[in-house]
Design a protein around this motif. Structure first.
Motif, PDB file in Angstrom:
ATOM      1  N   ARG A 101      10.939   2.222   1.719  1.00 11.46           N
ATOM      2  CA  ARG A 101      10.317   2.972   0.624  1.00 11.46           C
ATOM      3  C   ARG A 101      11.050   4.276   0.311  1.00 11.46           C
ATOM      4  O   ARG A 101      10.585   5.055  -0.539  1.00 11.46           O
ATOM      5  CB  ARG A 101       8.837   3.257   0.966  1.00 11.46           C
ATOM      6  CG  ARG A 101       7.952   2.012   0.999  1.00 11.46           C
ATOM      7  CD  ARG A 101       7.780   1.366  -0.365  1.00 11.46           C
ATOM      8  NE  ARG A 101       7.094   2.223  -1.294  1.00 11.46           N
ATOM      9  CZ  ARG A 101       5.768   2.285  -1.426  1.00 11.46           C
ATOM     10  NH1 ARG A 101       5.010   1.521  -0.680  1.00 11.46           N
ATOM     11  NH2 ARG A 101       5.211   3.094  -2.296  1.00 11.46           N
ATOM     12  N   GLY A 102      12.170   4.518   0.992  1.00 12.18           N
ATOM     13  CA  GLY A 102      12.938   5.715   0.670  1.00 12.18           C
ATOM     14  C   GLY A 102      13.257   5.745  -0.819  1.00 12.18           C
ATOM     15  O   GLY A 102      13.744   4.762  -1.371  1.00 12.18           O
ATOM     16  N   GLY A 103      12.952   6.840  -1.477  1.00 12.92           N
ATOM     17  CA  GLY A 103      13.166   6.912  -2.924  1.00 12.92           C
ATOM     18  C   GLY A 103      11.979   6.437  -3.732  1.00 12.92           C
ATOM     19  O   GLY A 103      11.877   6.694  -4.927  1.00 12.92           O
ATOM     20  N   ASN A 104      11.067   5.724  -3.108  1.00 12.28           N
ATOM     21  CA  ASN A 104       9.857   5.276  -3.809  1.00 12.28           C
ATOM     22  C   ASN A 104       8.653   5.541  -2.905  1.00 12.28           C
ATOM     23  O   ASN A 104       7.812   4.676  -2.689  1.00 12.28           O
ATOM     24  CB  ASN A 104       9.974   3.787  -4.165  1.00 12.28           C
ATOM     25  CG  ASN A 104       8.769   3.273  -4.929  1.00 12.28           C
ATOM     26  OD1 ASN A 104       8.025   4.048  -5.525  1.00 12.28           O
ATOM     27  ND2 ASN A 104       8.544   1.965  -4.906  1.00 12.28           N
ATOM     28  N   CYS A 105       8.614   6.746  -2.355  1.00 17.89           N
ATOM     29  CA  CYS A 105       7.594   7.091  -1.369  1.00 17.89           C
ATOM     30  C   CYS A 105       6.782   8.258  -1.919  1.00 17.89           C
ATOM     31  O   CYS A 105       7.346   9.269  -2.348  1.00 17.89           O
ATOM     32  CB  CYS A 105       8.273   7.480  -0.065  1.00 17.89           C
ATOM     33  SG  CYS A 105       7.174   8.260   1.122  1.00 17.89           S
ATOM     34  N   GLU A 106       5.481   8.125  -1.911  1.00 25.78           N
ATOM     35  CA  GLU A 106       4.658   9.188  -2.488  1.00 25.78           C
ATOM     36  C   GLU A 106       4.585  10.416  -1.583  1.00 25.78           C
ATOM     37  O   GLU A 106       4.421  11.529  -2.074  1.00 25.78           O
ATOM     38  CB  GLU A 106       3.260   8.641  -2.830  1.00 25.78           C
ATOM     39  CG  GLU A 106       3.330   7.574  -3.917  1.00 25.78           C
ATOM     40  CD  GLU A 106       1.974   7.054  -4.363  1.00 25.78           C
ATOM     41  OE1 GLU A 106       1.019   7.851  -4.452  1.00 25.78           O
ATOM     42  OE2 GLU A 106       1.869   5.842  -4.617  1.00 25.78           O
ATOM     43  N   LEU A 107       4.752  10.223  -0.275  1.00 25.72           N
ATOM     44  CA  LEU A 107       4.764  11.375   0.634  1.00 25.72           C
ATOM     45  C   LEU A 107       6.032  12.197   0.409  1.00 25.72           C
ATOM     46  O   LEU A 107       6.004  13.432   0.374  1.00 25.72           O
ATOM     47  CB  LEU A 107       4.670  10.913   2.088  1.00 25.72           C
ATOM     48  CG  LEU A 107       4.620  12.015   3.155  1.00 25.72           C
ATOM     49  CD1 LEU A 107       3.411  12.937   2.960  1.00 25.72           C
ATOM     50  CD2 LEU A 107       4.605  11.424   4.562  1.00 25.72           C
TER      51      LEU A 107
END
Ligand code: HC1
Ligand code: SF4
Ligand code: SF4
Length: 572
Positions: A101-107
């Motif tokens: 999810r690197g690059g698409n992570c809400e945190l």
């Protein structure tokens, strides 16, 4: 409407709107993590706090009231948000460089938007357990931020409840009942928890390396097929807008990845219609095991096995389209090519995580050979295309290969809720009347209502009472109503995911803000229906390659050979 004041600006909003939504409408982006529209409203993460009078309140659950004065950008607010985010980061396995999810992570984006430059708290870590037991879903507690979005997706929306909060305080974890491996739980592999997860705590069980290995193996002939729903979502992974059709680019990319043949699950869907349409007509004649329930969704099949085992005989005996396609590749096509089927690898690209589980089921094999060897999600395909350095957006359109790569418009709409029913009606009507009919579109089964009931009259005067259901919560409600004797049907189409496969657990993941702003289901469904309109052949039984398959190999629908290769039976 009510009037409120946000950061000194008076605004009029619809009654019942949350402060978070009201602020977003004003162009003020309040960060949030645990809130997911329609799925989770727990206000547990507290990164969305605002000041109302002397108090700091989570804006995601705060309903705006007339006269309310809200401050979204004071020192107190900024400090509180940073403290909440810091607490989450301190106990997070911050391996962003190798996280899917690197690059698409809400945190990650919340942390960025709050200008957090170092993680100030350090100390003990809570559970770091990883669960690889399921062939479909991987859980990684070291990435979990306990927002509860997956719990809402699994429990509230799907009514499966395979995962929930366990233990207390610092020890709190998301867990299955008794902490059992996910594979031994009531999980149906739908992947809706993955779609809800803001971080990398839930992902598909990746098979990218397995597929690269098969492609690199000189002794394997590797055939790929793509589900209907993949072509209307894959582009999102490359920055194209939601609802873009990329069928031709997808076929071109698959060829560049090195697959020997690029086939289409839509052909398998047409074959399913031939088999299941015939099965429906014979069940209507015999009156046995009605309603006939579709069996192409493995999430639904497993849900039936867990919750309604007495009614398994109602499921269609048809294998799902990609399984039928795999079975035909390893028999009919292998014969044409003169290749030993053991030397053929079949890879399915699916919008779905449950298809990984389905692919490995022994009910879906022939002579100790799985019909499908590997299932990749839409996301995994995108990852392979990126790894190969292919400029997807600028690819020129290419066609699928013959003969198992040509599908009709009817097969294409399988990807949206109602599609299987509409495709079946297009064929069953003509089978019964014995002559061509003008009607192509049966719009009564379309749309996003959770349960769509409809009665259609066949040309011979018989009626079929149909129910189209999507989302397992809706399916459970309908099944229970049937058990109480309140409802009865002849044909039921059930898809585990709300919207059908277009919003399956293997599709590109949108963040919470985008998924509340965009009607993803409607946009992808629109793309699927326009794909159908663009076809010249729009009925499964008109597909010339389907006719050829029956003429050269299978004989008739539901023939002995068809039963052997294309049908199965699920028992609890
Ligand atoms: Fe589906 Fe199906 S429609 S199940 O949702 O019947 O995954 O797209 O491929 O097999 O055709 C999924 C989609 C898919 C099958 C078909
Ligand atoms: Fe629940 Fe579906 Fe996730 Fe399984 S895959 S835990 S059933 S939401
Ligand atoms: Fe998979 Fe489609 Fe079923 Fe969802 S609806 S579980 S994507 S087959």
């Amino acid at each position: 409407t009510v009037k409120i004041m946000i950061d000194g600006v008076e605004t009029e909003i619809v009654k019942g709107t949350t402060v978070l939504e009201a602020a977003r409408d004003q162009g003020i982006n309040i960060p949030s993590l645990c809130y997911l529209q329609g799925v989770n409203h727990s206000s547990s993460c507290r990164v969305c706090v605002v000041e109302v009078g002397p108090r700091l309140i989570a804006s995601c659950t705060l309903i705006a009231e007339d006269g309310m004065k809200i401050q979204t950008n004071t020192k107190k607010v900024r400090d509180a948000r940073r403290t909440s985010a810091q607490l989450l980061l301190s106990d997070h396995d911050r391996e962003c460089l190798s996280c899917s999810r690197g690059g698409n992570c809400e945190l990650q984006s919340v942390s960025n938007s709050l200008n957090i430059r170092e993680v100030t708290y350090t100390g003990e870590h809570s559970s770091r357990e990883k669960d690889y037991s399921s062939p479909a879903i991987v859980r990684d507690a070291s990435k979990c931020i306990l927002c509860g979005r997956c719990v809402g997706a699994c429990g509230t929306v799907q009514t499966v409840g395979a995962i929930g909060f366990a233990k207390r305080g610092f020890d709190t974890v998301i867990s299955t009942a008794f902490g059992r491996p996910l594979a031994e739980s009531t999980c149906v592999n739908c992947g809706q928890c993955i779609m809800a997860c803001p971080v990398g705590a839930l992902t598909e069980h990746e098979n990218i390396r397995d597929v690269w290995d098969a492609i690199a193996d000189p002794d394997q002939y590797v055939v790929v097929q793509t589900a209907p729903a993949v072509r209307v979502a894959l582009g999102e992974e490359f920055g194209l807008p939601v609802g873009t059709r990329t069928t031709g680019k997808m076929a071109a990319a698959l060829r560049r990845l090195g697959f020997n043949k690029v086939f289409d699950t839509v052909f398998g869907a047409d074959l399913t219609i031939m088999e299941e349409g015939t099965e429906l007509l014979s069940r209507l004649s015999s009156g046995q095991n009605l309603p006939l329930m579709t069996s192409c969704c493995p999430g639904w099949v497993k849900f039936m096995e867990h919750n309604f085992p007495d009614m398994l005989d109602n499921l269609s005996t048809c294998k799902s389209p990609h399984e039928m396609e795999g079975a035909m590749v390893k028999s009919y096509f292998a014969g044409k090519l003169g290749i030993d089927p053991q030397k053929i690898t079949v890879v399915s690209i699916m919008p779905c995580t449950a298809k990984k589980f389905e692919g490995a089921r022994e009910e879906l094999s022939n002579k100790d050979m799985q019909d499908v060897d590997w299932v990749l999600t839409t996301r995994e395909l995108a990852a392979m295309i990126k790894e190969a350095g292919i400029d997807f957006v600028n690819l020129k359109d290419e066609e699928f290969d013959n003969p198992l790569g040509v599908g009709s418009g009817a097969g294409t709409i399988f990807g949206a809720t109602g599609g299987v029913s509409e495709a079946a009606l297009r064929t069953v009507f003509e089978l019964v009347s014995g002559q061509p009919l003008d009607t192509i579109e049966y719009t009564a089964v379309r749309g996003m209502d959770g349960i769509k009931e409809n009665t259609v009259e066949l040309p011979d005067g018989r009626t079929i009472r149909t129910a189209v259901v999507h989302g397992l919560g809706n399916a459970r409600r309908l099944m229970e109503a049937m058990q109480r004797g309140e409802k009865s049907y002849d044909f039921m189409e059930v898809m585990a995911c709300a919207g059908g496969c277009i919003t399956g657990g293997g599709q590109p993941i949108l963040n919470a803000a985008d998924s509340s702003r965009l009607d993803v289901k409607a946009l992808r469904a629109k793309a699927i229906y326009s794909e159908d309109e663009a076809q010249t052949v729009r009925k499964s039984h008109h597909n010339p390659f389907i006719k050829q398959l029956y003429a050269e190999f299978l004989g008739e629908p539901n023939s002995h050979l068809a039963h052997e290769l294309l049908h199965t039976h699920y028992t609890a």
